[in-house]
Design an enzyme around this catalytic site. Structure first.
Site, PDB file in Angstrom:
ATOM      1  N   HIS A  78       0.835  -1.210   0.000  1.00 35.20           N
ATOM      2  CA  HIS A  78       0.000   0.000   0.000  1.00 35.20           C
ATOM      3  C   HIS A  78       0.866   1.256   0.000  1.00 35.20           C
ATOM      4  CE1 HIS A  78      -3.280  -2.596   2.167  1.00 35.20           C
ATOM      5  NE2 HIS A  78      -3.005  -3.020   0.942  1.00 35.20           N
ATOM      6  N   HIS A 235      -8.981  -2.217  -5.211  1.00 31.90           N
ATOM      7  CA  HIS A 235      -7.878  -2.516  -4.300  1.00 31.90           C
ATOM      8  C   HIS A 235      -6.843  -3.421  -4.977  1.00 31.90           C
ATOM      9  CE1 HIS A 235      -5.884  -2.640  -0.419  1.00 31.90           C
ATOM     10  NE2 HIS A 235      -5.616  -3.914  -0.699  1.00 31.90           N
ATOM     11  N   ASP A 239      -2.896  -2.685  -5.310  1.00 28.57           N
ATOM     12  CA  ASP A 239      -1.830  -3.638  -4.984  1.00 28.57           C
ATOM     13  C   ASP A 239      -0.852  -3.844  -6.137  1.00 28.57           C
ATOM     14  OD1 ASP A 239      -2.587  -4.161  -2.375  1.00 28.57           O
ATOM     15  OD2 ASP A 239      -3.622  -6.029  -2.831  1.00 28.57           O
ATOM     16  N   HIS A 261      -0.245 -10.951  -5.200  1.00 26.44           N
ATOM     17  CA  HIS A 261       1.133 -10.540  -4.921  1.00 26.44           C
ATOM     18  C   HIS A 261       2.173 -11.464  -5.551  1.00 26.44           C
ATOM     19  CE1 HIS A 261      -0.413  -7.513  -2.277  1.00 26.44           C
ATOM     20  NE2 HIS A 261      -0.926  -8.380  -1.439  1.00 26.44           N
TER      21      HIS A 261
END
Length: 276
Positions: A78, A235, A239, A261
């Site tokens: 973030h 979101h 990311d 991720h």
């Protein structure tokens, strides 16, 4: 010629880590040209540093972790996302714990912190990564991928696929600049499924999460109000912007389907490796 940037003044933020649940004091400090984004662990003797670069990624379990000099920091995505959107090249990030504060689960607090500190232009030339070919990382088993291709600017197109009836398939596509990021992406918060929370906490994850910092849903509905109807995919865009900043400031079009991720940072490593 584009020039490198740093913060014009130091900025301070205190809060709790999302996964560790630990209190953390964070100070963002101006740094000279060619420093990059560097974490400094103030709670460890010698105050070791960890460069926020793709080669230092060691874990992507529910967050992105970088490790160097025998220590680590995690859940950096973030904060990295805000740096990327604000086009800040150099900064020392002093923290007295393993994890930056979660704030409200988005990057808006960090973005505003950087805005208030101001951006200082330096004399050195900015080394933007101009994507000149297609880079792609696939997870064929899960039917996920993330890729980046040449584009005159920075754009992210993301398709989120979730089997839950409340979420389903969400798609967003944004040209990323500070104005659009602040309005459309920065306020999008971390999301969790209520049934998963107990298992996560047994794994030592999500210990600092509350309804103030995580959007929670169950089989009936949302436990807290949404900022956007499609907050999940926004979101996810937040990311991927943060994870790809580990390769450097990017000029290109990112296209992703259900990426997380692991794929994001694998792409960042691939880009960084190709640049030598």
């Amino acid at each position: 010629m584009l020039r490198q940037t740093t913060l014009a003044a130091a900025a301070v933020y205190t809060g709790v880590g999302l996964h560790s649940g630990q209190e953390v004091h964070m100070v963002l400090k101006p740094a000279p040209a060619d420093t990059g984004l560097v974490f400094k662990r103030m709670d460890i003797d010698g105050q070791p540093t960890i460069k926020a670069v793709a080669a230092n990624v060691t874990s992507t379990l529910r967050a992105t972790t970088v490790e160097e000099n025998g220590c680590k920091v995690f859940t950096i995505e973030h904060l990295m996302s805000a740096f990327h959107a604000m086009q800040i090249d150099n900064c020392y990030i002093e923290i007295d714990a393993e994890e930056p504060p979660v704030a409200d689960g988005s990057s808006l607090a960090f973005f505003k912190l950087m805005q208030e500190a101001g951006v200082q232009e330096l004399t050195a030339e900015r080394r933007e990564i101009v994507i000149d070919k297609i880079y792609r990382i696939d997870d064929e088993e899960q039917q996920r991928f993330v890729m980046v291709l040449p584009y005159d600017g920075f754009r992210v197109s993301f398709t989120s696929v979730n089997p839950h009836k409340l979420i389903g398939i969400q798609y967003e596509n944004f040209a990323i600049n500070p104005e659009t990021y602040e309005k459309e992406i920065a306020p999008a918060r971390t999301i969790a499924y209520e049934k998963e929370i107990e298992a996560l906490q047994k794994m030592g994850l999500g210990l600092g999460g509350t309804l103030e910092s995580v959007i929670v849903y169950n089989d009936e509905g949302w436990l807290n109000p949404l900022h956007y109807e499609d907050e999940l995919v926004r979101h996810k865009i937040l990311d991927v912007i943060g994870d790809l900043r580990l390769a450097g400031p990017i000029r290109g079009h990112v296209i992703a389907v259900a990426s997380g991720h692991a794929l994001n940072t694998a792409l960042a490593k691939e880009i960084q490796k190709s640049l030598g």
